[in-house]
Design a protein around this motif. Structure first.
Motif, short mmCIF file in Angstrom:
data_model
loop_
_atom_site.label_atom_id
_atom_site.label_comp_id
_atom_site.label_asym_id
_atom_site.label_seq_id
_atom_site.Cartn_x
_atom_site.Cartn_y
_atom_site.Cartn_z
N ARG A 1 31.47 28.51 38.40
CA ARG A 1 31.18 27.60 39.50
C ARG A 1 30.14 26.55 39.12
N GLN A 2 30.15 25.45 39.87
CA GLN A 2 29.07 24.50 39.79
C GLN A 2 27.89 25.03 40.61
N PRO A 3 26.68 24.51 40.36
CA PRO A 3 25.51 24.97 41.11
C PRO A 3 25.69 24.75 42.61
N GLY A 4 25.13 25.63 43.40
CA GLY A 4 25.20 25.51 44.85
C GLY A 4 25.68 26.79 45.49
N GLU A 5 25.52 26.87 46.79
CA GLU A 5 25.94 28.06 47.52
C GLU A 5 27.45 28.15 47.54
N SER A 6 27.97 29.35 47.33
CA SER A 6 29.42 29.56 47.34
C SER A 6 29.73 31.02 47.60
N THR A 7 30.91 31.24 48.18
CA THR A 7 31.39 32.58 48.48
C THR A 7 32.74 32.80 47.82
N ALA A 8 32.92 33.94 47.18
CA ALA A 8 34.20 34.29 46.57
C ALA A 8 34.94 35.25 47.49
N ARG A 9 36.21 34.97 47.72
CA ARG A 9 37.08 35.85 48.49
C ARG A 9 38.14 36.41 47.55
N VAL A 10 38.31 37.71 47.56
CA VAL A 10 39.17 38.37 46.57
C VAL A 10 40.03 39.45 47.23
N ILE A 11 41.29 39.49 46.85
CA ILE A 11 42.20 40.58 47.22
C ILE A 11 42.87 41.07 45.95
N GLN A 12 42.83 42.37 45.70
CA GLN A 12 43.46 42.97 44.53
C GLN A 12 44.41 44.06 44.99
N PHE A 13 45.65 44.00 44.52
CA PHE A 13 46.66 44.95 44.99
C PHE A 13 47.68 45.22 43.91
N ARG A 14 48.38 46.33 44.05
CA ARG A 14 49.42 46.72 43.12
C ARG A 14 50.79 46.43 43.72
N MET A 15 51.81 46.51 42.88
CA MET A 15 53.17 46.24 43.34
C MET A 15 53.60 47.22 44.43
N ASP A 16 53.06 48.44 44.40
CA ASP A 16 53.48 49.45 45.38
C ASP A 16 52.52 49.53 46.57
N ALA A 17 51.74 48.48 46.81
CA ALA A 17 50.78 48.51 47.93
C ALA A 17 51.47 48.74 49.26
N PHE A 18 52.71 48.26 49.41
CA PHE A 18 53.45 48.41 50.66
C PHE A 18 54.45 49.57 50.60
N GLY A 19 54.41 50.31 49.50
CA GLY A 19 55.35 51.40 49.32
C GLY A 19 56.30 51.12 48.17
N GLU A 20 56.77 52.16 47.53
CA GLU A 20 57.67 52.03 46.39
C GLU A 20 58.95 51.29 46.79
N GLY A 21 59.31 50.26 46.06
CA GLY A 21 60.56 49.55 46.29
C GLY A 21 60.51 48.52 47.41
#
Length: 309
Positions: A95-115
């Motif tokens: 990032r460049q200098p200054g206030e900032s917020t990071a938003r992150v979502i991490q998930f797998r292929m089976d997050a909603f169930g297999e298939g």
């Protein structure tokens, strides 16, 4: 020389004197109680390493722009841009200098169930996830996905999965409209852990330190302990691009940062030279091909606050 020193000062602030050294392989803690991870944090207080993991990642930085490394590629990002990184695709935001917020979502292929993503109704989202192996950018000017990303993070437990699915559907629609930008055309940078990761880090270090001068193909091959021929084949195999293309990509990103951040009195010719280009006409042609406008047009839009990438 003065321009070069000034630009290196800007880069130094962005990188905070960090050297790649090694790709950090993150272990994301997902279990029976949590099928995916969604959070935000004060990005100004934390340095991000060049990292990869087995999960897909959606990410946005709010409040600041900067430099993004994705695989062997470099690009600029603006506040509110949303990115989708495929599994094991190395990336890092600076990032460049200054206030900032990071938003992150991490998930797998089976997050909603297999298939789940094999169902007919979800094939467009599955296609989106497949394309994320190359890294995808969704500019804030074309889609307001950062707000949807925040909704996932802030939702109650029972609403998080539906909100994530809505976000993925919105991104797949945006991709269908041609609004998504590919970050790493060569796809996933390394095919196996270990040697490819370490070599990629050393190659990026070399390009970063030598790009402004007469960069040497033989020197790069020596850094990776390969012959010239083996080096060229290796780079093409793991990145899908030639060494010259990687160097020019880094030089163009550096030039864009200079055009955006340095004094307007600095000539385009000076920027071209400090970014490592020996020919102004060659620089102009490559820049227009990469950014869709001439360096002068890019600078004018940046001054007006209209440049997003």
């Amino acid at each position: 020389m003065m321009l070069y020193c000034l630009f290196q000062g800007v880069i130094g602030i962005l990188r905070d004197n960090y050297r790649f050294m090694q790709i950090n392989i993150e272990q994301i803690n997902l279990n029976a109680q949590r099928s995916f991870k969604a959070y935000e944090y004060d990005f100004a207080s934390q340095d991000q390493t060049f990292h990869a993991h087995d999960e897909f990642e959606l990410a946005a930085v709010i409040g600041s722009g900067g430099l993004l490394y994705c695989g062997a590629e470099t690009t600029l990002f603006s506040s509110g841009d949303v990115f989708l990184f495929g599994r094991r695709l190395p990336h890092r935001f600076i990032r460049q200098p200054g206030e900032s917020t990071a938003r992150v979502i991490q998930f797998r292929m089976d997050a909603f169930g297999e298939g789940f993503f094999g169902l007919p109704e979800n094939l467009r989202v599955r296609s989106l996830l497949d394309r994320s192996a190359q890294g995808l950018a969704f500019p804030s000017a074309s889609i307001q996905a950062a707000g949807r990303l925040a909704a996932v993070i802030q939702a109650d437990t029972s609403r998080r999965l539906p909100e994530l699915l809505l976000l993925l559907a919105e991104l797949s629609d945006s991709t269908g409209r041609g609004e998504a930008l590919t970050l790493a055309p060569g796809g996933t940078v390394f095919r196996s852990r270990g040697v490819d990761e370490e070599r990629l880090s050393r190659l990026q270090d070399f390009i970063e330190s030598e790009y402004a001068g007469e960069i040497s193909l033989d020197g790069a091959a020596e850094v990776l302990a390969l012959t010239r021929t083996s080096f060229c084949r290796y780079v093409k195999r793991v990145t899908g691009r030639t060494f010259t293309e990687l160097v020019n990509d880094y030089r163009l990103t550096s030039a864009a940062m200079m055009l955006r951040d340095l004094d307007a009195g600095t000539s385009v010719a000076a920027v071209s030279g400090e970014a490592g280009f020996g020919s102004l006409s060659h620089f102009n042609a490559l820049f227009k091909d990469r950014f869709g406008q001439t360096p002068s047009e890019y600078r004018e839009e940046a001054a007006a606050g209209e440049v997003n990438k």
